[in-house]
Motif scaffolding. Structure first.
Motif, PDB file in Angstrom:
ATOM      1  N   GLU A 121       0.825  -1.212   0.000  1.00 12.11           N
ATOM      2  CA  GLU A 121       0.000   0.000   0.000  1.00 12.11           C
ATOM      3  C   GLU A 121       0.860   1.263   0.000  1.00 12.11           C
ATOM      4  O   GLU A 121       0.503   2.267  -0.621  1.00 12.11           O
ATOM      5  CB  GLU A 121      -0.953  -0.005   1.194  1.00 12.11           C
ATOM      6  CG  GLU A 121      -2.123  -0.950   1.035  1.00 12.11           C
ATOM      7  CD  GLU A 121      -3.339  -0.499   1.822  1.00 12.11           C
ATOM      8  OE1 GLU A 121      -3.151   0.016   2.939  1.00 12.11           O
ATOM      9  OE2 GLU A 121      -4.468  -0.670   1.326  1.00 12.11           O
ATOM     10  N   ASP A 122       1.990   1.233   0.711  1.00 10.95           N
ATOM     11  CA  ASP A 122       2.911   2.369   0.677  1.00 10.95           C
ATOM     12  C   ASP A 122       3.352   2.646  -0.761  1.00 10.95           C
ATOM     13  O   ASP A 122       3.412   3.800  -1.205  1.00 10.95           O
ATOM     14  CB  ASP A 122       4.145   2.090   1.542  1.00 10.95           C
ATOM     15  CG  ASP A 122       3.845   2.183   3.032  1.00 10.95           C
ATOM     16  OD1 ASP A 122       2.807   2.784   3.393  1.00 10.95           O
ATOM     17  OD2 ASP A 122       4.633   1.639   3.834  1.00 10.95           O
ATOM     18  N   ASP A 123       3.654   1.573  -1.478  1.00  9.07           N
ATOM     19  CA  ASP A 123       4.097   1.721  -2.868  1.00  9.07           C
ATOM     20  C   ASP A 123       2.959   2.179  -3.769  1.00  9.07           C
ATOM     21  O   ASP A 123       3.175   2.931  -4.720  1.00  9.07           O
ATOM     22  CB  ASP A 123       4.684   0.403  -3.380  1.00  9.07           C
ATOM     23  CG  ASP A 123       6.015   0.070  -2.720  1.00  9.07           C
ATOM     24  OD1 ASP A 123       6.611   0.971  -2.107  1.00  9.07           O
ATOM     25  OD2 ASP A 123       6.453  -1.087  -2.812  1.00  9.07           O
ATOM     26  N   VAL A 124       1.738   1.718  -3.482  1.00  9.01           N
ATOM     27  CA  VAL A 124       0.573   2.156  -4.264  1.00  9.01           C
ATOM     28  C   VAL A 124       0.383   3.663  -4.103  1.00  9.01           C
ATOM     29  O   VAL A 124       0.159   4.385  -5.084  1.00  9.01           O
ATOM     30  CB  VAL A 124      -0.699   1.399  -3.840  1.00  9.01           C
ATOM     31  CG1 VAL A 124      -1.934   2.023  -4.492  1.00  9.01           C
ATOM     32  CG2 VAL A 124      -0.598  -0.069  -4.228  1.00  9.01           C
ATOM     33  N   ILE A 125       0.492   4.152  -2.862  1.00  4.79           N
ATOM     34  CA  ILE A 125       0.340   5.587  -2.603  1.00  4.79           C
ATOM     35  C   ILE A 125       1.398   6.387  -3.364  1.00  4.79           C
ATOM     36  O   ILE A 125       1.099   7.396  -4.016  1.00  4.79           O
ATOM     37  CB  ILE A 125       0.441   5.886  -1.102  1.00  4.79           C
ATOM     38  CG1 ILE A 125      -0.777   5.326  -0.364  1.00  4.79           C
ATOM     39  CG2 ILE A 125       0.556   7.384  -0.852  1.00  4.79           C
ATOM     40  CD1 ILE A 125      -2.074   5.998  -0.703  1.00  4.79           C
ATOM     41  N   GLU A 126       2.648   5.960  -3.284  1.00  5.71           N
ATOM     42  CA  GLU A 126       3.716   6.670  -3.985  1.00  5.71           C
ATOM     43  C   GLU A 126       3.490   6.644  -5.494  1.00  5.71           C
ATOM     44  O   GLU A 126       3.787   7.611  -6.195  1.00  5.71           O
ATOM     45  CB  GLU A 126       5.081   6.048  -3.644  1.00  5.71           C
ATOM     46  CG  GLU A 126       5.531   6.295  -2.216  1.00  5.71           C
ATOM     47  CD  GLU A 126       5.575   7.778  -1.869  1.00  5.71           C
ATOM     48  OE1 GLU A 126       6.144   8.561  -2.659  1.00  5.71           O
ATOM     49  OE2 GLU A 126       5.024   8.158  -0.822  1.00  5.71           O
ATOM     50  N   THR A 127       2.955   5.537  -5.991  1.00  7.38           N
ATOM     51  CA  THR A 127       2.665   5.426  -7.421  1.00  7.38           C
ATOM     52  C   THR A 127       1.542   6.379  -7.815  1.00  7.38           C
ATOM     53  O   THR A 127       1.615   7.064  -8.841  1.00  7.38           O
ATOM     54  CB  THR A 127       2.276   3.978  -7.770  1.00  7.38           C
ATOM     55  OG1 THR A 127       3.366   3.105  -7.452  1.00  7.38           O
ATOM     56  CG2 THR A 127       1.963   3.839  -9.258  1.00  7.38           C
ATOM     57  N   LEU A 128       0.488   6.448  -7.013  1.00  8.06           N
ATOM     58  CA  LEU A 128      -0.624   7.356  -7.294  1.00  8.06           C
ATOM     59  C   LEU A 128      -0.156   8.814  -7.284  1.00  8.06           C
ATOM     60  O   LEU A 128      -0.632   9.636  -8.069  1.00  8.06           O
ATOM     61  CB  LEU A 128      -1.743   7.160  -6.265  1.00  8.06           C
ATOM     62  CG  LEU A 128      -2.513   5.840  -6.332  1.00  8.06           C
ATOM     63  CD1 LEU A 128      -3.450   5.710  -5.132  1.00  8.06           C
ATOM     64  CD2 LEU A 128      -3.301   5.725  -7.629  1.00  8.06           C
ATOM     65  N   VAL A 203     -17.042   6.466  -2.345  1.00  3.42           N
ATOM     66  CA  VAL A 203     -16.092   6.993  -1.367  1.00  3.42           C
ATOM     67  C   VAL A 203     -15.556   5.870  -0.496  1.00  3.42           C
ATOM     68  O   VAL A 203     -16.331   5.091   0.079  1.00  3.42           O
ATOM     69  CB  VAL A 203     -16.751   8.071  -0.490  1.00  3.42           C
ATOM     70  CG1 VAL A 203     -15.747   8.611   0.534  1.00  3.42           C
ATOM     71  CG2 VAL A 203     -17.305   9.204  -1.354  1.00  3.42           C
ATOM     72  N   VAL A 204     -14.229   5.780  -0.387  1.00  2.26           N
ATOM     73  CA  VAL A 204     -13.564   4.790   0.457  1.00  2.26           C
ATOM     74  C   VAL A 204     -12.668   5.536   1.446  1.00  2.26           C
ATOM     75  O   VAL A 204     -11.941   6.457   1.061  1.00  2.26           O
ATOM     76  CB  VAL A 204     -12.717   3.806  -0.382  1.00  2.26           C
ATOM     77  CG1 VAL A 204     -11.906   2.879   0.526  1.00  2.26           C
ATOM     78  CG2 VAL A 204     -13.609   2.988  -1.304  1.00  2.26           C
ATOM     79  N   VAL A 205     -12.738   5.149   2.717  1.00  5.96           N
ATOM     80  CA  VAL A 205     -11.953   5.805   3.766  1.00  5.96           C
ATOM     81  C   VAL A 205     -10.690   5.003   4.042  1.00  5.96           C
ATOM     82  O   VAL A 205     -10.740   3.779   4.200  1.00  5.96           O
ATOM     83  CB  VAL A 205     -12.770   5.944   5.062  1.00  5.96           C
ATOM     84  CG1 VAL A 205     -11.959   6.669   6.132  1.00  5.96           C
ATOM     85  CG2 VAL A 205     -14.072   6.677   4.791  1.00  5.96           C
ATOM     86  N   SER A 206      -9.538   5.684   4.097  1.00  5.68           N
ATOM     87  CA  SER A 206      -8.272   5.003   4.371  1.00  5.68           C
ATOM     88  C   SER A 206      -7.316   5.954   5.100  1.00  5.68           C
ATOM     89  O   SER A 206      -7.152   7.113   4.705  1.00  5.68           O
ATOM     90  CB  SER A 206      -7.610   4.524   3.077  1.00  5.68           C
ATOM     91  OG  SER A 206      -6.306   4.026   3.328  1.00  5.68           O
ATOM     92  N   ARG A 207      -6.697   5.442   6.153  1.00  2.00           N
ATOM     93  CA  ARG A 207      -5.689   6.230   6.859  1.00  2.00           C
ATOM     94  C   ARG A 207      -4.434   6.421   6.018  1.00  2.00           C
ATOM     95  O   ARG A 207      -3.555   7.212   6.376  1.00  2.00           O
ATOM     96  CB  ARG A 207      -5.326   5.551   8.189  1.00  2.00           C
ATOM     97  CG  ARG A 207      -6.469   5.510   9.188  1.00  2.00           C
ATOM     98  CD  ARG A 207      -6.026   4.983  10.543  1.00  2.00           C
ATOM     99  NE  ARG A 207      -7.141   4.906  11.463  1.00  2.00           N
ATOM    100  CZ  ARG A 207      -7.594   5.939  12.168  1.00  2.00           C
ATOM    101  NH1 ARG A 207      -6.999   7.115  12.055  1.00  2.00           N
ATOM    102  NH2 ARG A 207      -8.627   5.793  12.990  1.00  2.00           N
ATOM    103  N   ARG A 208      -4.354   5.687   4.922  1.00  2.00           N
ATOM    104  CA  ARG A 208      -3.196   5.805   4.039  1.00  2.00           C
ATOM    105  C   ARG A 208      -3.223   7.092   3.214  1.00  2.00           C
ATOM    106  O   ARG A 208      -2.215   7.474   2.636  1.00  2.00           O
ATOM    107  CB  ARG A 208      -3.160   4.610   3.084  1.00  2.00           C
ATOM    108  CG  ARG A 208      -2.870   3.294   3.764  1.00  2.00           C
ATOM    109  CD  ARG A 208      -1.417   3.196   4.120  1.00  2.00           C
ATOM    110  NE  ARG A 208      -1.110   1.955   4.805  1.00  2.00           N
ATOM    111  CZ  ARG A 208       0.090   1.627   5.228  1.00  2.00           C
ATOM    112  NH1 ARG A 208       1.095   2.447   5.031  1.00  2.00           N
ATOM    113  NH2 ARG A 208       0.300   0.493   5.851  1.00  2.00           N
ATOM    114  N   VAL A 209      -4.379   7.725   3.126  1.00  2.04           N
ATOM    115  CA  VAL A 209      -4.458   8.982   2.372  1.00  2.04           C
ATOM    116  C   VAL A 209      -3.493   9.977   3.004  1.00  2.04           C
ATOM    117  O   VAL A 209      -3.583  10.250   4.204  1.00  2.04           O
ATOM    118  CB  VAL A 209      -5.896   9.535   2.380  1.00  2.04           C
ATOM    119  CG1 VAL A 209      -5.942  10.943   1.817  1.00  2.04           C
ATOM    120  CG2 VAL A 209      -6.813   8.611   1.584  1.00  2.04           C
ATOM    121  N   PRO A 210      -2.558  10.515   2.236  1.00  2.00           N
ATOM    122  CA  PRO A 210      -1.516  11.370   2.807  1.00  2.00           C
ATOM    123  C   PRO A 210      -2.059  12.674   3.397  1.00  2.00           C
ATOM    124  O   PRO A 210      -2.931  13.318   2.813  1.00  2.00           O
ATOM    125  CB  PRO A 210      -0.599  11.659   1.613  1.00  2.00           C
ATOM    126  CG  PRO A 210      -0.899  10.583   0.620  1.00  2.00           C
ATOM    127  CD  PRO A 210      -2.350  10.267   0.802  1.00  2.00           C
TER     128      PRO A 210
END
Length: 283
Positions: A121-128, A203-210
């Motif tokens: 997921e960290d890599d997905v965020i950086e990719t997005l 809408v999806v909630v995630s603490r991963r949202v920076p």
């Protein structure tokens, strides 16, 4: 009934643990719904993925009688991504396993899987974050701000989309008169993990949202191909798996402990940047 002494090696089965972690990995990844999982690399040599895509030749032109038709050049663009390895391990003492206190083996399976999912997921965020399609708002998240984001895609027809928000933004979304709560409809009408929709966007909630300083970085992703508008029918984000999670164990005979490690060979790529929008809102 089998007779004999129960041994630690009988309680820890790496192959079973690997199956359990692999099966639960998609459920642990909050962004799994937007990922196209590609397993073509399994069993294949090499660690580089080449993703080609055709560029649109543009609209046709008027041709006068007897005139030659202009010939367009069909071209491609190529992106390359490298497969990498993520791994984690734990040590479990014989006493922890045999004491009967809790379930250390089950907890190890759970946490090893969570750890690898977190890394993906960290890599997905950086990719997005690498998308060039972006919109910035000087206010908190709102219906108007989301509409501006939807319009950024310049769609000719409605394409299913998902918006990832931080838990701290949930209050603003729910207070909007335009928010449609999932509980008002059948649970099967929206994707897994969605809490509702606004402006036709789930809408999806995630603490991963920076959250950086006073700003949130949200992501809106188109879920379906839109080839009719010249956009390549590639998925927005792809997860390339070289192999399933591999779990191995070994004995520390001096410390009387068992070491268990898990690793995954994978790569995350933004395979269609035109379908990912980065949105900045005030906290």
């Amino acid at each position: 009934m089998p007779q004999g002494t129960t041994k630690l090696t009988q309680l820890i089965n790496p192959e079973v643990m690997a199956d359990m972690i692999s099966a639960n990995l998609p459920k642990a990844i909050k962004f799994a719904n937007i990922l196209a999982v590609d397993t073509k690399l399994e069993g294949q040599p090499g660690n580089t993925v080449t993703v080609p895509s055709f560029k649109y030749i543009g609209s046709a032109k008027d041709v006068e009688e007897g005139a030659a038709i202009d010939l367009a050049q069909l071209t491609t663009s190529v992106e390359k991504f490298t497969i990498k390895k993520a791994g984690i391990g734990v040590k479990i003492t014989d006493e922890a396993v045999l004491s009967g206190y809790g379930d250390p083996i089950g907890e190890a399976v759970k946490q090893l899987g969570m750890s690898i999912a977190d890394k993906i997921e960290d890599d997905v965020i950086e990719t997005l974050k690498s998308t060039t399609l972006a919109v910035t708002s000087t206010s908190q998240i709102s219906y108007e701000g989301i509409v501006n984001g939807v319009d950024k895609f310049a769609e000719e027809s409605d394409v299913p989309k998902v918006l990832f928000i931080h838990p701290e933004q949930l209050t603003q979304i729910r207070k909007s008169a335009d928010f449609i709560d999932k509980n008002k409809y059948g649970g099967d009408l929206m994707m897994t993990g969605a809490i509702g929709s606004i402006c036709g966007v789930e809408v999806v909630v995630s603490r991963r949202v920076p959250k950086e300083g006073d700003n949130f970085t949200n992501f809106m992703v188109q879920m379906a191909p839109n080839s009719g508008e010249g956009t390549p029918t590639l998925p927005a984000v792809s997860l390339y798996l070289k192999r399933n999670v591999q779990v191995e164990s070994d004995r520390d005979i001096v410390g009387k402990m068992t070491v268990i490690t898990a690793d995954e060979h994978y790569g995350v790529a933004l395979t269609n940047p035109a379908r990912v929008l980065k949105m900045t809102f005030k906290a």
